[in-house]
Design a protein around this motif. Structure first.
Motif, PDB file in Angstrom:
ATOM      1  N   ASP A  12       0.830  -1.202   0.000  1.00 32.25           N
ATOM      2  CA  ASP A  12       0.000   0.000   0.000  1.00 32.25           C
ATOM      3  C   ASP A  12       0.870   1.260   0.000  1.00 32.25           C
ATOM      4  O   ASP A  12       1.890   1.346   0.707  1.00 32.25           O
ATOM      5  CB  ASP A  12      -0.915   0.012   1.218  1.00 32.25           C
ATOM      6  CG  ASP A  12      -2.018  -1.030   1.113  1.00 32.25           C
ATOM      7  OD1 ASP A  12      -2.093  -1.704   0.069  1.00 32.25           O
ATOM      8  OD2 ASP A  12      -2.792  -1.166   2.081  1.00 32.25           O
ATOM      9  N   LYS A  13       0.451   2.222  -0.820  1.00 30.37           N
ATOM     10  CA  LYS A  13       1.070   3.550  -0.897  1.00 30.37           C
ATOM     11  C   LYS A  13       2.568   3.487  -1.233  1.00 30.37           C
ATOM     12  O   LYS A  13       3.350   4.310  -0.772  1.00 30.37           O
ATOM     13  CB  LYS A  13       0.858   4.321   0.413  1.00 30.37           C
ATOM     14  CG  LYS A  13      -0.610   4.498   0.792  1.00 30.37           C
ATOM     15  CD  LYS A  13      -0.772   5.278   2.079  1.00 30.37           C
ATOM     16  CE  LYS A  13      -2.246   5.454   2.449  1.00 30.37           C
ATOM     17  NZ  LYS A  13      -2.417   6.204   3.713  1.00 30.37           N
ATOM     18  N   SER A  14       2.939   2.531  -2.051  1.00 28.96           N
ATOM     19  CA  SER A  14       4.363   2.354  -2.357  1.00 28.96           C
ATOM     20  C   SER A  14       4.776   2.933  -3.698  1.00 28.96           C
ATOM     21  O   SER A  14       5.978   3.093  -3.949  1.00 28.96           O
ATOM     22  CB  SER A  14       4.720   0.864  -2.332  1.00 28.96           C
ATOM     23  OG  SER A  14       3.987   0.151  -3.339  1.00 28.96           O
ATOM     24  N   LEU A  15       3.818   3.272  -4.594  1.00 31.19           N
ATOM     25  CA  LEU A  15       4.172   3.706  -5.945  1.00 31.19           C
ATOM     26  C   LEU A  15       3.708   5.136  -6.220  1.00 31.19           C
ATOM     27  O   LEU A  15       2.547   5.484  -5.959  1.00 31.19           O
ATOM     28  CB  LEU A  15       3.553   2.776  -6.991  1.00 31.19           C
ATOM     29  CG  LEU A  15       4.024   1.317  -6.993  1.00 31.19           C
ATOM     30  CD1 LEU A  15       3.317   0.547  -8.109  1.00 31.19           C
ATOM     31  CD2 LEU A  15       5.527   1.226  -7.148  1.00 31.19           C
ATOM     32  N   PRO A  16       4.587   5.959  -6.768  1.00 37.14           N
ATOM     33  CA  PRO A  16       4.134   7.268  -7.256  1.00 37.14           C
ATOM     34  C   PRO A  16       3.230   7.083  -8.470  1.00 37.14           C
ATOM     35  O   PRO A  16       3.285   6.057  -9.156  1.00 37.14           O
ATOM     36  CB  PRO A  16       5.435   7.980  -7.650  1.00 37.14           C
ATOM     37  CG  PRO A  16       6.545   7.122  -7.145  1.00 37.14           C
ATOM     38  CD  PRO A  16       6.018   5.751  -6.985  1.00 37.14           C
ATOM     39  N   VAL A  17       2.416   8.105  -8.769  1.00 32.81           N
ATOM     40  CA  VAL A  17       1.492   8.049  -9.905  1.00 32.81           C
ATOM     41  C   VAL A  17       1.697   9.287 -10.772  1.00 32.81           C
ATOM     42  O   VAL A  17       1.762  10.405 -10.259  1.00 32.81           O
ATOM     43  CB  VAL A  17       0.020   7.988  -9.443  1.00 32.81           C
ATOM     44  CG1 VAL A  17      -0.904   7.752 -10.636  1.00 32.81           C
ATOM     45  CG2 VAL A  17      -0.172   6.897  -8.397  1.00 32.81           C
ATOM     46  N   VAL A  18       1.797   9.054 -12.072  1.00 33.16           N
ATOM     47  CA  VAL A  18       1.926  10.145 -13.031  1.00 33.16           C
ATOM     48  C   VAL A  18       0.688  10.141 -13.922  1.00 33.16           C
ATOM     49  O   VAL A  18       0.363   9.112 -14.538  1.00 33.16           O
ATOM     50  CB  VAL A  18       3.196  10.004 -13.884  1.00 33.16           C
ATOM     51  CG1 VAL A  18       3.267  11.118 -14.916  1.00 33.16           C
ATOM     52  CG2 VAL A  18       4.433  10.028 -13.006  1.00 33.16           C
ATOM     53  N   PHE A  19      -0.002  11.273 -14.003  1.00 34.68           N
ATOM     54  CA  PHE A  19      -1.195  11.410 -14.839  1.00 34.68           C
ATOM     55  C   PHE A  19      -0.817  12.149 -16.123  1.00 34.68           C
ATOM     56  O   PHE A  19       0.021  13.050 -16.116  1.00 34.68           O
ATOM     57  CB  PHE A  19      -2.290  12.174 -14.091  1.00 34.68           C
ATOM     58  CG  PHE A  19      -2.795  11.466 -12.866  1.00 34.68           C
ATOM     59  CD1 PHE A  19      -3.890  10.622 -12.927  1.00 34.68           C
ATOM     60  CD2 PHE A  19      -2.146  11.631 -11.640  1.00 34.68           C
ATOM     61  CE1 PHE A  19      -4.345   9.962 -11.793  1.00 34.68           C
ATOM     62  CE2 PHE A  19      -2.591  10.973 -10.510  1.00 34.68           C
ATOM     63  CZ  PHE A  19      -3.692  10.133 -10.587  1.00 34.68           C
ATOM     64  N   GLU A  20      -1.485  11.773 -17.224  1.00 32.45           N
ATOM     65  CA  GLU A  20      -1.194  12.427 -18.497  1.00 32.45           C
ATOM     66  C   GLU A  20      -2.450  12.480 -19.351  1.00 32.45           C
ATOM     67  O   GLU A  20      -3.270  11.555 -19.348  1.00 32.45           O
ATOM     68  CB  GLU A  20      -0.088  11.682 -19.248  1.00 32.45           C
ATOM     69  CG  GLU A  20      -0.442  10.240 -19.595  1.00 32.45           C
ATOM     70  CD  GLU A  20       0.668   9.508 -20.334  1.00 32.45           C
ATOM     71  OE1 GLU A  20       1.796  10.029 -20.395  1.00 32.45           O
ATOM     72  OE2 GLU A  20       0.401   8.409 -20.862  1.00 32.45           O
ATOM     73  N   ALA A  21      -2.611  13.574 -20.084  1.00 31.21           N
ATOM     74  CA  ALA A  21      -3.710  13.737 -21.039  1.00 31.21           C
ATOM     75  C   ALA A  21      -3.184  13.486 -22.446  1.00 31.21           C
ATOM     76  O   ALA A  21      -1.976  13.583 -22.689  1.00 31.21           O
ATOM     77  CB  ALA A  21      -4.294  15.141 -20.933  1.00 31.21           C
ATOM     78  N   PRO A  22      -4.050  13.161 -23.400  1.00 25.86           N
ATOM     79  CA  PRO A  22      -3.586  13.006 -24.785  1.00 25.86           C
ATOM     80  C   PRO A  22      -3.123  14.331 -25.369  1.00 25.86           C
ATOM     81  O   PRO A  22      -3.733  15.378 -25.142  1.00 25.86           O
ATOM     82  CB  PRO A  22      -4.815  12.457 -25.512  1.00 25.86           C
ATOM     83  CG  PRO A  22      -5.973  12.867 -24.667  1.00 25.86           C
ATOM     84  CD  PRO A  22      -5.483  12.881 -23.261  1.00 25.86           C
ATOM     85  N   ASP A  78      -9.845  11.458 -27.373  1.00 24.23           N
ATOM     86  CA  ASP A  78      -9.917  10.151 -26.737  1.00 24.23           C
ATOM     87  C   ASP A  78      -8.499   9.643 -26.505  1.00 24.23           C
ATOM     88  O   ASP A  78      -7.541  10.127 -27.111  1.00 24.23           O
ATOM     89  CB  ASP A  78     -10.689   9.188 -27.640  1.00 24.23           C
ATOM     90  CG  ASP A  78     -11.156   7.948 -26.907  1.00 24.23           C
ATOM     91  OD1 ASP A  78     -10.961   7.875 -25.675  1.00 24.23           O
ATOM     92  OD2 ASP A  78     -11.706   7.044 -27.562  1.00 24.23           O
ATOM     93  N   ILE A  79      -8.348   8.660 -25.620  1.00 29.20           N
ATOM     94  CA  ILE A  79      -7.057   8.003 -25.461  1.00 29.20           C
ATOM     95  C   ILE A  79      -7.000   6.827 -26.423  1.00 29.20           C
ATOM     96  O   ILE A  79      -7.989   6.138 -26.653  1.00 29.20           O
ATOM     97  CB  ILE A  79      -6.828   7.543 -24.010  1.00 29.20           C
ATOM     98  CG1 ILE A  79      -8.026   6.737 -23.491  1.00 29.20           C
ATOM     99  CG2 ILE A  79      -6.549   8.717 -23.109  1.00 29.20           C
ATOM    100  CD1 ILE A  79      -7.813   6.175 -22.098  1.00 29.20           C
ATOM    101  N   GLN A  80      -5.848   6.616 -27.014  1.00 30.86           N
ATOM    102  CA  GLN A  80      -5.698   5.595 -28.032  1.00 30.86           C
ATOM    103  C   GLN A  80      -5.464   4.227 -27.405  1.00 30.86           C
ATOM    104  O   GLN A  80      -4.994   4.099 -26.276  1.00 30.86           O
ATOM    105  CB  GLN A  80      -4.533   5.955 -28.964  1.00 30.86           C
ATOM    106  CG  GLN A  80      -4.687   7.300 -29.637  1.00 30.86           C
ATOM    107  CD  GLN A  80      -5.941   7.383 -30.485  1.00 30.86           C
ATOM    108  OE1 GLN A  80      -6.244   6.478 -31.243  1.00 30.86           O
ATOM    109  NE2 GLN A  80      -6.676   8.473 -30.346  1.00 30.86           N
ATOM    110  N   PHE A  81      -5.780   3.200 -28.178  1.00 33.32           N
ATOM    111  CA  PHE A  81      -5.461   1.838 -27.758  1.00 33.32           C
ATOM    112  C   PHE A  81      -3.940   1.702 -27.739  1.00 33.32           C
ATOM    113  O   PHE A  81      -3.291   1.929 -28.756  1.00 33.32           O
ATOM    114  CB  PHE A  81      -6.072   0.831 -28.734  1.00 33.32           C
ATOM    115  CG  PHE A  81      -5.932  -0.593 -28.273  1.00 33.32           C
ATOM    116  CD1 PHE A  81      -6.870  -1.149 -27.416  1.00 33.32           C
ATOM    117  CD2 PHE A  81      -4.869  -1.372 -28.691  1.00 33.32           C
ATOM    118  CE1 PHE A  81      -6.747  -2.463 -26.989  1.00 33.32           C
ATOM    119  CE2 PHE A  81      -4.730  -2.677 -28.270  1.00 33.32           C
ATOM    120  CZ  PHE A  81      -5.669  -3.234 -27.417  1.00 33.32           C
ATOM    121  N   PRO A  82      -3.345   1.381 -26.609  1.00 35.40           N
ATOM    122  CA  PRO A  82      -1.879   1.408 -26.521  1.00 35.40           C
ATOM    123  C   PRO A  82      -1.235   0.244 -27.255  1.00 35.40           C
ATOM    124  O   PRO A  82      -1.769  -0.861 -27.309  1.00 35.40           O
ATOM    125  CB  PRO A  82      -1.622   1.317 -25.008  1.00 35.40           C
ATOM    126  CG  PRO A  82      -2.808   0.586 -24.478  1.00 35.40           C
ATOM    127  CD  PRO A  82      -3.974   0.995 -25.332  1.00 35.40           C
TER     128      PRO A  82
END
Length: 451
Positions: free
Chosen positions: A218-228, A238-242
């Motif tokens: 629990d609570k061990s990983l940072p998180v990075v958010f990104e928009a297209p 929309d976000i693309q199929f990766p």
């Protein structure tokens, strides 16, 4: 319009995003970008049909593509606006008269009077009911449309609550968000989750979530958010199929969670300004949805809410946001308006919309397609919120960028520093707008995150 410009079109390269000028004879052919070598198929636009009965709204005197910075692979010169000519109007309405001379019988006059009175009463009641509906309640997202037209950065409640619960942006939420679902392998060291968040009165919000393989406490990983990236900041995406062979996930490879979130107000990629009036109508709807979502801020807030509600391995004290180009603009806006963001990274951002899009204000006919546009130029610009941006910021920009001017970003950095902001500015000389910039700046950003 300069002489000969009617025979030259503009194309945004889908690789390096450079704006290329081509001859109209190249439509229907495949060309290679002279800067990065990316091959692109130029779709020949079809001539739009003329409306049959109703008059068409006025069309801007200059090609709308001269004003809009378009996503990659969109032709930016519309085909023949003069195809939309004024259609013939129906003949004027004339009251019907009786065939006999003289006035109507008194009986019919009395009946007509009673009917008119009834209709008048019904009309008054109807107007009152409609007035109560509009004054007592708002359509979904309307309150956020109002907020996006102001400089109120204190409101952080996300637009569109979950379909089966409610949420708040004040902290970790206890809502009925869907679970992550089954993970899918994404290369050798990453797993991927595709999540769809139902929303009341709004289309679902899509997320792509990438997690380093393994078991995490629990609570061990940072998180990075990104928009297209790649939008003209007039609509969402929309976000693309990766695809593992092309996806570039340096933050996840460095041991962080990466969350990509869609932006409200998507435009169909196959439908460009060469379609003329139909394109403008779609743009109006997409623009309204995008602005109602506070230029993507509300989408990012809901993505954060979801991570805190459904991902116990996420560290709520290490929530970051990053982006490139138009996505960098969204990252700065989100960091300015959500205090849960601990750090922000912006590569070649558009920090002031007025130099970028202000020319649209010169076209009065565009006001019906982009309502309240003058207010949006302010509310959608990161420069408006330098006083509110409290978290540390890493910004990278090349001086030879031909898409987002370096001088505008430099002015933003100076304003942010005057406001007491914590900013590290990586000034590059010849890396341009796209891949060389990212190759040079992302390793520096990763080092900065460790400080």
């Amino acid at each position: 319009m300069t002489p000969g410009s009617q025979n030259r079109l503009q194309v945004r390269c889908s690789g390096c995003q450079a704006l290329l000028k081509i001859k109209s004879e190249a439509l229907g052919q495949t060309i290679a970008c002279p800067k990065c070598g990316k091959k692109m198929k130029l779709v020949k636009p079809s001539r739009p049909s003329t409306p049959a009965l109703s008059p068409a709204p006025p069309i801007p005197p200059e090609p709308i593509s001269d004003l809009l910075s378009l996503p990659p692979d969109h032709l930016s010169t519309p085909a023949a606006h003069n195809a939309y000519t004024q259609a013939s109007f129906p003949t004027a309405y004339k009251p019907r008269t009786t065939s006999k001379k003289g006035s109507l019988p008194w009986l019919w006059i009395a009946i007509a009077g009673v009917a008119a009175s009834v209709l008048l009463i019904v009309g008054i009641v109807g107007v009152a009911v409609v007035g109560l509906i509009f004054s007592g309640s708002k359509s979904p997202g309307h309150e956020f449309a109002d907020r996006s037209m102001t400089n109120d950065s204190s409101a952080t409640a996300s637009r569109g609550t979950p379909a089966t619960g409610s949420n708040s942006a004040a902290g970790p939420v206890d809502s009925n968000f869907p679970g992550l679902g089954k993970e899918k392998p994404f290369g050798d060291k990453i797993v991927w989750h595709n999540v769809v968040l139902p929303r009341r009165g709004l289309p679902p919000l899509k997320l792509n979530i990438f997690i380093p393989k393994g078991n995490h406490t629990d609570k061990s990983l940072p998180v990075v958010f990104e928009a297209p990236a790649g939008t003209p900041l007039l609509h969402g995406a929309d976000i693309q199929f990766p695809r593992p062979e092309t996806e570039y996930l340096p933050f996840t490879e460095a041991g962080m969670i990466t969350v990509s979130f869609a932006l409200d107000g998507e435009m169909r990629a196959s439908f460009g300004p060469e379609a003329g009036l139909p394109y403008l109508k779609l743009l109006r709807n997409a623009y309204s949805e995008f602005v109602a979502a506070d230029a993507g801020v509300d989408n990012g807030i809901m993505a954060i809410d979801y991570v805190l509600a459904r991902m116990p391995m996420a560290d709520p004290n290490r929530l970051m946001v990053w982006g490139h180009s138009s996505a960098a603009t969204v990252s700065l806006l989100l960091a300015s308006k959500d205090s849960r963001i601990s750090k922000c990274i912006a590569m070649a951002p558009i920090t002031d919309l007025k130099p970028r899009l202000g020319e649209i204000l010169q076209q009065p006919a565009m006001s019906q397609y982009l309502p309240n546009f003058d207010k949006y130029l302010e509310s959608g610009s990161p420069i408006t919120y330098v006083q509110q941006l409290q978290c540390p910021v890493f910004i990278a920009h090349a001086k030879n960028d031909d898409n987002a001017p370096f001088e505008v970003t430099n002015a933003y950095v100076e304003a942010l520093r005057r406001a007491g902001g914590k900013v590290e500015f990586l000034e590059l000389d010849r890396e341009g707008h796209y891949k060389p910039l990212l190759d040079a700046a992302i390793p520096k950003a990763l080092e900065w995150l460790q400080k």
